[in-house]
Design a protein around this motif. Structure first.
Motif, mmCIF file in Angstrom:
data_model
loop_
_atom_site.group_PDB
_atom_site.id
_atom_site.type_symbol
_atom_site.label_atom_id
_atom_site.label_comp_id
_atom_site.label_asym_id
_atom_site.label_seq_id
_atom_site.Cartn_x
_atom_site.Cartn_y
_atom_site.Cartn_z
ATOM 1 N N PRO A 1 0.858 -1.186 0.000
ATOM 2 C CA PRO A 1 0.000 0.000 0.000
ATOM 3 C C PRO A 1 0.898 1.242 0.000
ATOM 4 O O PRO A 1 1.999 1.209 0.535
ATOM 5 C CB PRO A 1 -0.777 -0.126 1.311
ATOM 6 C CG PRO A 1 0.080 -0.967 2.196
ATOM 7 C CD PRO A 1 0.868 -1.879 1.292
ATOM 8 N N MET A 2 0.386 2.303 -0.614
ATOM 9 C CA MET A 2 1.170 3.549 -0.714
ATOM 10 C C MET A 2 1.697 4.000 0.655
ATOM 11 O O MET A 2 2.811 4.522 0.756
ATOM 12 C CB MET A 2 0.271 4.631 -1.316
ATOM 13 C CG MET A 2 0.981 5.888 -1.689
ATOM 14 S SD MET A 2 2.272 5.602 -2.915
ATOM 15 C CE MET A 2 1.292 5.504 -4.418
ATOM 16 N N VAL A 3 0.904 3.770 1.687
ATOM 17 C CA VAL A 3 1.275 4.230 3.034
ATOM 18 C C VAL A 3 2.573 3.583 3.514
ATOM 19 O O VAL A 3 3.280 4.142 4.358
ATOM 20 C CB VAL A 3 0.103 3.963 4.020
ATOM 21 C CG1 VAL A 3 -0.076 2.479 4.243
ATOM 22 C CG2 VAL A 3 0.283 4.687 5.321
ATOM 23 N N ALA A 4 2.934 2.432 2.951
ATOM 24 C CA ALA A 4 4.128 1.700 3.389
ATOM 25 C C ALA A 4 5.391 2.150 2.668
ATOM 26 O O ALA A 4 6.439 1.513 2.800
ATOM 27 C CB ALA A 4 3.908 0.196 3.197
ATOM 28 N N LEU A 5 5.317 3.261 1.937
ATOM 29 C CA LEU A 5 6.471 3.732 1.160
ATOM 30 C C LEU A 5 7.785 3.771 1.958
ATOM 31 O O LEU A 5 8.827 3.338 1.445
ATOM 32 C CB LEU A 5 6.152 5.102 0.542
ATOM 33 C CG LEU A 5 7.245 5.754 -0.299
ATOM 34 C CD1 LEU A 5 7.654 4.874 -1.475
ATOM 35 C CD2 LEU A 5 6.781 7.126 -0.821
ATOM 36 N N PRO A 6 7.785 4.262 3.217
ATOM 37 C CA PRO A 6 9.068 4.280 3.948
ATOM 38 C C PRO A 6 9.685 2.884 4.090
ATOM 39 O O PRO A 6 10.904 2.724 3.969
ATOM 40 C CB PRO A 6 8.682 4.854 5.317
ATOM 41 C CG PRO A 6 7.422 5.643 5.063
ATOM 42 C CD PRO A 6 6.688 4.899 3.988
ATOM 43 N N LEU A 7 8.854 1.884 4.333
ATOM 44 C CA LEU A 7 9.376 0.516 4.468
ATOM 45 C C LEU A 7 9.804 -0.032 3.109
ATOM 46 O O LEU A 7 10.826 -0.721 3.003
ATOM 47 C CB LEU A 7 8.324 -0.396 5.112
ATOM 48 C CG LEU A 7 8.744 -1.863 5.289
ATOM 49 C CD1 LEU A 7 10.018 -1.993 6.124
ATOM 50 C CD2 LEU A 7 7.610 -2.680 5.921
ATOM 51 N N ARG B 1 9.043 -12.875 -4.528
ATOM 52 C CA ARG B 1 7.837 -12.079 -4.321
ATOM 53 C C ARG B 1 7.737 -11.650 -2.870
ATOM 54 O O ARG B 1 7.859 -12.480 -1.971
ATOM 55 C CB ARG B 1 6.640 -12.963 -4.679
ATOM 56 C CG ARG B 1 5.275 -12.383 -4.328
ATOM 57 C CD ARG B 1 4.819 -11.455 -5.419
ATOM 58 N NE ARG B 1 3.397 -11.179 -5.300
ATOM 59 C CZ ARG B 1 2.904 -10.191 -4.564
ATOM 60 N NH1 ARG B 1 3.706 -9.392 -3.898
ATOM 61 N NH2 ARG B 1 1.593 -10.004 -4.521
ATOM 62 N N MET B 2 7.508 -10.354 -2.658
ATOM 63 C CA MET B 2 7.259 -9.873 -1.315
ATOM 64 C C MET B 2 5.991 -9.043 -1.311
ATOM 65 O O MET B 2 5.723 -8.309 -2.271
ATOM 66 C CB MET B 2 8.444 -9.038 -0.819
ATOM 67 C CG MET B 2 8.538 -8.981 0.694
ATOM 68 S SD MET B 2 9.820 -7.849 1.256
ATOM 69 C CE MET B 2 11.268 -8.784 0.869
ATOM 70 N N ALA B 3 5.211 -9.152 -0.243
ATOM 71 C CA ALA B 3 4.009 -8.335 -0.088
ATOM 72 C C ALA B 3 4.064 -7.662 1.274
ATOM 73 O O ALA B 3 4.496 -8.265 2.254
ATOM 74 C CB ALA B 3 2.755 -9.194 -0.202
ATOM 75 N N ILE B 4 3.661 -6.402 1.294
ATOM 76 C CA ILE B 4 3.545 -5.687 2.561
ATOM 77 C C ILE B 4 2.068 -5.424 2.806
ATOM 78 O O ILE B 4 1.376 -4.912 1.920
ATOM 79 C CB ILE B 4 4.318 -4.356 2.525
ATOM 80 C CG1 ILE B 4 5.800 -4.619 2.253
ATOM 81 C CG2 ILE B 4 4.146 -3.593 3.832
ATOM 82 C CD1 ILE B 4 6.620 -3.360 2.084
ATOM 83 N N VAL B 5 1.586 -5.786 4.005
ATOM 84 C CA VAL B 5 0.221 -5.425 4.372
ATOM 85 C C VAL B 5 0.285 -4.240 5.325
ATOM 86 O O VAL B 5 1.326 -3.956 5.911
ATOM 87 C CB VAL B 5 -0.539 -6.613 5.005
ATOM 88 C CG1 VAL B 5 -0.627 -7.765 4.033
ATOM 89 C CG2 VAL B 5 0.118 -7.057 6.309
ATOM 90 N N GLY B 6 -0.821 -3.524 5.452
ATOM 91 C CA GLY B 6 -0.807 -2.381 6.358
ATOM 92 C C GLY B 6 -1.825 -1.329 5.961
ATOM 93 O O GLY B 6 -1.865 -0.240 6.521
ATOM 94 N N ALA C 1 -0.302 0.199 -4.298
ATOM 95 C CA ALA C 1 -1.761 0.354 -4.371
ATOM 96 C C ALA C 1 -2.129 1.570 -3.524
ATOM 97 O O ALA C 1 -1.751 1.660 -2.356
ATOM 98 C CB ALA C 1 -2.448 -0.889 -3.828
ATOM 99 N N ASP C 2 -2.854 2.497 -4.142
ATOM 100 C CA ASP C 2 -3.223 3.722 -3.442
ATOM 101 C C ASP C 2 -4.702 3.672 -3.058
ATOM 102 O O ASP C 2 -5.562 3.376 -3.895
ATOM 103 C CB ASP C 2 -2.953 4.925 -4.350
ATOM 104 C CG ASP C 2 -3.304 6.229 -3.666
ATOM 105 O OD1 ASP C 2 -2.704 6.516 -2.615
ATOM 106 O OD2 ASP C 2 -4.180 6.950 -4.171
ATOM 107 N N GLU C 3 -4.999 3.985 -1.789
ATOM 108 C CA GLU C 3 -6.375 3.872 -1.312
ATOM 109 C C GLU C 3 -7.299 4.869 -1.994
ATOM 110 O O GLU C 3 -8.443 4.551 -2.320
ATOM 111 C CB GLU C 3 -6.409 4.043 0.212
ATOM 112 C CG GLU C 3 -5.652 2.921 0.908
ATOM 113 C CD GLU C 3 -5.751 2.958 2.424
ATOM 114 O OE1 GLU C 3 -6.310 3.935 2.974
ATOM 115 O OE2 GLU C 3 -5.269 1.993 3.045
ATOM 116 N N ALA C 4 -6.813 6.094 -2.249
ATOM 117 C CA ALA C 4 -7.663 7.110 -2.896
ATOM 118 C C ALA C 4 -8.041 6.661 -4.304
ATOM 119 O O ALA C 4 -9.176 6.883 -4.759
ATOM 120 C CB ALA C 4 -6.938 8.452 -2.940
#
Ligand SMILES: [Zn+2]
Ligand SMILES: [Zn+2]
Ligand SMILES: [Zn+2]
Ligand SMILES: [Zn+2]
Lengths: 411, 411
Positions: A35-41, A100-105, A62-65
């Protein structure tokens, strides 16, 4: 918000994600969804991946807006569309050796206010499009891993009474602890943790129990195990030969129940967060593997809909053991996210089983898996039944009993 | 930063990008690439696209920190890697009818401090990987468009003496003016502008010049035109039948030179920003279409590497006419960005030609295009040779001369 998240621990999480989670190999490409919010990670993971010798790191955000814009402005036909080309491309990359890596959050309630029919159609179109890529992940063709980032919306869902900064800080610390990056040498800590889980799976695989019996308040459940079942836990080795930790965090050892051999009654020990609803105080009775009675003090209609999804939705596809003393359990938090919540207590899952939880599972056909007792379904929903008051006994093929858990801990 | 960018004009830019630029059709999918900094515009474009009836909008973001991480931490072998899977997927999407939009606005000097050899290798690997998708764009199979966002690093590069906010504001206003979204009805303004460009291309196509001769300070260059060349400018129609404006802004009319018939010497009239380097005072001599001598007062090594990319990199793929009085030229700004700078002056491009700049180009094979003088290359790099001091004459098949530009303006 940045000050709410310890930058040193976040950097360590990136190192763990790359070197323990996906175990990226020198020269291997990495596809990373977030998710876009995880950009720092994502930035820290990209740097760690290049330090580990990555070929090329490709993040897909993936951007929520933008996701919401479709629901606000999209024409009806849009909800049956998906970016097939992107997933086909991923499948091609996996076939060529990419990891493959996925970040949730992201916000777990993002689509809670949208038309459920459209949400379901868009989800189905996406699942269908993702199938070619998912097959290579579910089949464990390549090394892959999921980790998480303390997004603000998720944090506020977990800590509604805290200010945003404080909520993010609490969630961040909980993620860091569960992911073992609060320790001086997280990679060594994961080595020790994996060794501990391996000791458990080796013991269980040596025992070859025919069934497990769970007893506790409101619970007396006998879970038959599939023929040729294998216990899994912690690090495991993909078909490309790379040993990775698919989930960061993970505390469970788990295997496949026999779809026709589950009997008795069981009470959930935690609420089940499902598609934006909370189902509380679930009580279920099984006969010959099938749920014949299901109640809940809240959300019972959602529960009924869930077990009516398809025939396999009333049967078990997973049984997992997690000690009550596990760090996630001891945090006392409900994360509204399976990656964490399934690691807080012993659990069972309604629906689809895992091929890798069979001896030589990589080479079994779906028919063979079904013949050995493996369940199949469109759903896989984990559901907590463990607590400090639950005992578990292993039942041998000869009917002998052996203690496995006592008062929520390994016996 | 947000306050530095007029939100109303930004929303109008999104509308122009969707409805004038790419001219998205109901039910058409949209693939959108953008630098991370352009997220506010990407969100507005996604909403505008869904309002226009988009199937599914898929944004792919490029993050500068992640790009730099490769140079800071990547192993040597990384610089020959590219995400082929992503571009192959895009090619698949275009074959299935998706439209393409790109937003520029990232830091033009991002890689200025990195090893030029690695920058060149990474660029080459990326160009090769992008080839299948680019072929469908260059072949105009689908409607596509490029627009821009006033990113802070770009703005500071252009206005080094201003504070960040003021620089972004200046660049934003320049983008809005050039993109005609400072006008009350931008869509109508684009209609009138396209009509003006159509008048010029009709005149040039009627003339069927064999060559153009550019004369000015340090320049006496005869650019033979390809057999069956066609002048293009403003809106044009893709093979899928959609009439779009591939560049927002655009001021040029342009066609295909003959790859074997360019002779003389030419001096650049503006610096060329290429892959993070600034190449200044370029002077080049052509013989029979091929660059046989190339100098620059700064960045000559980058220039040499560029023209050594492949055989076609030493030959021309485009010649374009832009009056010195065009709004972008009159702004007096160097944008360090081809999308703008090529619309400030007459220019030529090294490398690949456009099939659409041939009569009936949509139905010509690559072999036919080559036989008519169309150049092919992995690169396409525009490069300014016009100014208020440059004259242009059209040379007829019979050797007759006719004035086209005098002192930088249409004759
Ligand atoms: Zn589990
Ligand atoms: Zn599970
Ligand atoms: Zn041009
Ligand atoms: Zn050009």
């Amino acid at each position: 918000m940045d000050s709410a998240i310890d930058p040193e621990k976040l950097a360590k999480l990136a190192e763990v994600a790359v070197n323990v989670g996906v175990a990226l190999q020198p020269g291997q490409d990495l596809i990373l969804t977030a998710p876009m919010v995880a950009l720092p990670l994502v930035r820290l993971i990209a740097a760690a991946a290049y330090r580990a010798g990555a070929g090329v790191v490709t993040p897909i955000f993936a951007d929520e807006a933008i996701a919401l814009a479709r629901y606000q402005h999209g024409q009806d036909a849009s909800f049956d569309r998906a970016p097939n080309w992107l997933y086909n491309g991923m499948a091609e990359a996996f076939a060529n050796g990419a990891a493959r890596m996925a970040i949730v959050g992201d916000n777990p309630m993002l689509l809670a206010g949208e038309d459920p029919a459209k949400v379901a159609r868009a989800g189905k179109a996406n699942s269908l499009a993702y199938q070619p890529a998912l097959a290579k992940i579910a089949g464990f063709d390549i090394n892959w891993s999921i980790c998480s980032y303390p997004g603000e919306a998720w944090a506020r869902q977990m800590f509604p009474d805290l200010a945003a900064d404080a909520a993010v800080h609490r969630l961040a610390e909980a993620i860091f602890a569960a992911s073992r990056v609060d320790q001086p040498d997280p990679v060594a800590a994961w080595g020790a943790h994996n060794a501990g889980l391996r000791k458990r799976t080796a013991w269980l695989n040596g025992k070859r129990f025919a069934a497990l019996r769970f007893t506790g308040p409101g619970t007396d459940l006998t879970v038959g195990l599939a023929d040729g079942h294998e216990w899994q836990g912690g690090a495991s080795t993909a078909k490309n030969g790379v040993t990775c930790n698919a989930n960061i965090p993970t505390e469970e050892v788990f295997t496949t129940p026999h779809a026709l051999r589950v009997d008795g009654f069981v009470s959930a020990t935690k609420p089940l967060a499902h598609q934006g609803s909370l189902i509380e105080n679930i009580q279920v009775r099984f006969e010959a593997g099938r749920i014949v009675e299901a109640k809940a003090s809240k959300g019972e209609a959602v529960l009924q809909k869930l077990i009516d999804s398809d025939e396999g939705a009333r049967r078990l596809g997973e049984v997992a053991l997690v000690p009550h003393g596990s760090p996630i359990s001891q945090s006392g938090l409900l994360f509204y996210n399976t990656l964490f919540d399934e690691n807080a207590a012993c659990h069972i899952a309604l629906g689809q089983c895992y091929a890798k939880c069979f001896v030589d599972g990589a080479h079994l056909s779906p028919e063979q898996i079904a013949a050995q007792g493996g369940n199949s379904s469109m759903i896989h929903v984990d559901w907590m039944i463990g607590s400090g008051q639950v005992d578990i006994d292993g039942i041998g093929a000869d009917g002998s009993l052996e203690p496995v858990f006592r008062r929520g801990e390994w016996a």
